[in-house]
Design a protein around this motif. Sequence first.
Motif, short mmCIF file in Angstrom:
data_model
loop_
_atom_site.label_atom_id
_atom_site.label_comp_id
_atom_site.label_asym_id
_atom_site.label_seq_id
_atom_site.Cartn_x
_atom_site.Cartn_y
_atom_site.Cartn_z
N ASN A 36 -44.99 -23.56 25.47
CA ASN A 36 -45.06 -22.24 25.45
C ASN A 36 -44.96 -21.15 24.44
O ASN A 36 -43.52 -21.25 24.49
CB ASN A 36 -45.21 -21.90 26.75
CG ASN A 36 -46.20 -20.51 27.20
OD1 ASN A 36 -46.89 -19.72 26.64
ND2 ASN A 36 -45.17 -19.42 27.79
N ALA A 37 -45.43 -20.70 23.49
CA ALA A 37 -44.48 -19.66 22.58
C ALA A 37 -44.76 -18.13 23.18
O ALA A 37 -45.98 -17.70 23.85
CB ALA A 37 -45.77 -20.30 21.39
N ASN A 38 -43.53 -17.92 23.48
CA ASN A 38 -43.20 -16.11 23.40
C ASN A 38 -43.04 -15.38 21.90
O ASN A 38 -41.25 -15.46 21.99
CB ASN A 38 -42.45 -15.67 24.61
CG ASN A 38 -42.64 -14.79 25.21
OD1 ASN A 38 -43.23 -14.09 24.44
ND2 ASN A 38 -41.24 -14.36 25.81
N ARG A 39 -44.09 -15.24 20.85
CA ARG A 39 -43.22 -14.47 19.61
C ARG A 39 -42.74 -15.50 18.63
O ARG A 39 -43.81 -16.97 19.12
CB ARG A 39 -42.61 -13.29 19.78
CG ARG A 39 -43.12 -12.25 20.53
CD ARG A 39 -41.82 -10.56 20.72
NE ARG A 39 -42.62 -10.04 21.91
CZ ARG A 39 -42.62 -8.96 20.93
NH1 ARG A 39 -41.78 -8.34 20.59
NH2 ARG A 39 -43.19 -7.62 22.16
N SER A 40 -41.18 -16.06 18.38
CA SER A 40 -41.05 -16.97 17.90
C SER A 40 -40.20 -17.84 18.25
O SER A 40 -39.23 -19.07 17.98
CB SER A 40 -40.00 -16.06 16.69
OG SER A 40 -38.80 -15.78 17.34
N LEU A 42 -39.92 -20.69 21.90
CA LEU A 42 -40.47 -21.61 22.75
C LEU A 42 -39.68 -22.15 23.68
O LEU A 42 -38.59 -22.12 24.30
CB LEU A 42 -40.44 -22.86 21.61
CG LEU A 42 -41.82 -23.34 20.61
CD1 LEU A 42 -41.71 -24.01 19.55
CD2 LEU A 42 -43.39 -22.41 20.97
N ARG A 64 -36.67 -21.21 25.48
CA ARG A 64 -36.17 -20.28 24.91
C ARG A 64 -35.92 -20.23 23.31
O ARG A 64 -35.05 -19.89 23.02
CB ARG A 64 -35.61 -18.93 25.52
CG ARG A 64 -36.60 -18.41 27.24
CD ARG A 64 -37.63 -17.26 26.70
NE ARG A 64 -37.91 -17.04 27.37
CZ ARG A 64 -39.90 -16.95 27.37
NH1 ARG A 64 -40.30 -16.79 26.57
NH2 ARG A 64 -39.91 -15.70 28.43
N VAL A 67 -38.69 -21.48 16.89
CA VAL A 67 -39.76 -22.68 16.18
C VAL A 67 -38.52 -23.54 14.90
O VAL A 67 -38.95 -24.40 15.34
CB VAL A 67 -40.97 -21.91 16.29
CG1 VAL A 67 -41.86 -22.73 15.03
CG2 VAL A 67 -41.65 -21.09 17.86
#
Length: 183
Positions: A36-40, A42, A64, A67
């Motif tokens: 799952n990506a939350n902005r930059s 993972l 968190r 990337v």
Amino acid sequence: MLPWVVRRTRLPLLSLRCVDCPSQSATTGDGRFRVNANRSLLDVWLLVRCVSCGRTTKLTVHERLPVGSFDPAVLAGYHANDAELVASRLLDPLVARRNRFALDWSGAWRLDAPAWADAAWPDAAWPVRVGVVFADPVPVRPDRLIARGLGLSRKETLRRVKCGVPLRRARSAGFSFTVLPGG
């Protein structure tokens, strides 16, 4: 020295409490990751399934992380649900500690050893030296492993085997032992 090898036959079950039922076991099933990506940043989870009710639970593998901190091959393995990556993350003690589960190795390993029989070894061949190698980190008590390999009772094993490691304490690293003649 006779070679014995302990191998994993499947991934172990997880001793993990289910929130929906009284089961204490889960399995990785086909081995799937969720990324799952939350902005930059993972998050990576390993999905496991309760063996009784089938409820899916997420085990945190990474939380968190930027990337750019991932090796591209590992990140591709997470996206492709690579079986070797699933096994390595499941067997990682840091992942187990973070997610509060233990591995249940019952029925998940085998011993590759030459056939053994007292009659096959003439008296001149005694004592017999055996080296045990672990292909996977399977925790096994040496007394139970040796008894299985020799076809002896554990009491007889303790009497006839000389070893430099404690026989009644589980280990997952190689060792060697000497089998003395019966009598």
